[in-house]
Design a protein around this motif. Sequence first.
Motif, short mmCIF file in Angstrom:
data_model
loop_
_atom_site.label_atom_id
_atom_site.label_comp_id
_atom_site.label_asym_id
_atom_site.label_seq_id
_atom_site.Cartn_x
_atom_site.Cartn_y
_atom_site.Cartn_z
N MET A 2 46.78 -69.97 26.66
CA MET A 2 48.03 -70.70 26.65
C MET A 2 48.77 -70.68 27.82
O MET A 2 49.95 -71.73 27.84
CB MET A 2 48.84 -69.51 25.67
N ILE A 21 48.88 -74.61 28.71
CA ILE A 21 49.59 -75.19 27.73
C ILE A 21 51.31 -75.13 27.51
O ILE A 21 52.04 -75.90 28.05
CB ILE A 21 49.17 -74.74 26.40
N MET A 33 54.22 -75.24 18.14
CA MET A 33 53.16 -74.62 18.15
C MET A 33 52.44 -74.80 16.83
O MET A 33 51.52 -75.34 16.66
CB MET A 33 53.29 -72.88 17.69
N LYS A 60 45.72 -76.48 16.06
CA LYS A 60 45.39 -74.66 15.91
C LYS A 60 45.51 -74.00 18.07
O LYS A 60 44.36 -74.48 18.62
CB LYS A 60 45.30 -73.69 15.61
N CYS A 61 46.71 -74.08 18.37
CA CYS A 61 46.72 -73.49 19.40
C CYS A 61 45.93 -72.22 19.90
O CYS A 61 45.68 -71.68 18.37
CB CYS A 61 48.29 -73.25 20.48
#
Length: 408
Positions: A151, A154, A318, A376-377
């Motif tokens: 993550m 990002i 998100m 979806k992350c």
Amino acid sequence: MQRRSMISLRQFCRYDSMHKKDPFDGVSSIPCQNSGSMWIPVKQKSSGGRRPKKKIYHRDYELDRVMDLQKKPSLILQLKSIIQSQKQQCLLLRDLEKEVGFVQKWNFMAVIEKYPSIFRVGGGSREPPFVTLTQKAEKIASEEAEARRLMEPILVKNLRKLLMLSIDCRVPLERIEFIGHELGLPQDFKTSLIPKYPDFFSVKVVNGKACLNLENWDSSLAVTAREERLADEGVYDSNGKRKKVRITKDGNYLGPFAFKMSFAAGFRPNNSYLEHLESWQKMEFPSPYLNARRFEVADPKARKRVVAVLHELLSLTMEKRMTSAQLDAFHSEYLLPSRLLLCLIKHHGIFYITNKGARSTVFLKEAYDGSILRDKCPLLLFNSRFVALSGRKEIDSCSGIPSSYGFS
């Protein structure tokens, strides 16, 4: 002469949660007979004694359902975090009230009892009862560190874009903390993330407030999620030139300045509405990454640009949603309209406001396929995998393959 008319608003989000003063104070709400719609307050011109037609805000039941489905996953993930924050990786049940409060304690107790596959209760006659994660839950929980690692780039990219959208390339840290959960930031991001990237961020005190400041502008990041989608759909050719576009009858146009539209099932636009929408969709407008001070507020192009700013803000989260209060908190940084709620309602093909849950929530409609988030992350994928221990099978939005996910 202008007069106020009632538009039906059934259990709608509180207007005063977004505005210090409600311009419709003193107007009472009439319950809507149609459970699939709501009345909303607007101003209309007098029609010589003729009663104005009621304006209906149609519900999207699939997006309402998102809020219902996230209640128990939220409790499970919150309890997991509380347990992991303890030194011994277990929580005495008598201390649960200190962590979540007296009322919420009973909701968590119900979750502990309902999901023995995730939470194990221990203790005996000589030791107080406690709750900890089961062995299987601990194994999956250990994957969170890898999800957080994935993550990080990002988060850094989205934080830079968030600052680039603002008028001064800086945002008070308290504002970022306010939406930290929606962005996926760790609670200690001020010490664990920001100092690692001095080339991108710095913290400066402005007017007595600590602000996150952008150190370097990157033009390659000044591309919106909307423009990326249009490129994927082939609106631009390989050389970046515009292709001839196709116009449909449902409000969707493949033009370079068009937004993805998704109207509620009960909404039936007439020809006049579609003609006006077509004109709006074709209208050029400045990039949301240009400074808002350069444009006149009354300019229709500037007003369309505001829609693009809201679209991009939601795209950076998100789950492509924020509460109305969170959006309004950025009023000064992004020069959002004073009547933000009415702006969102007007563009109901792009945004959806639900009053489900404790607070009103604004969704970016194109990000969802029914009640399933399209992309979806890594952190959301981890969360889905963890709550899958509860049992019910659903279609994973990323792979389209059935997987254990959700709740019964």
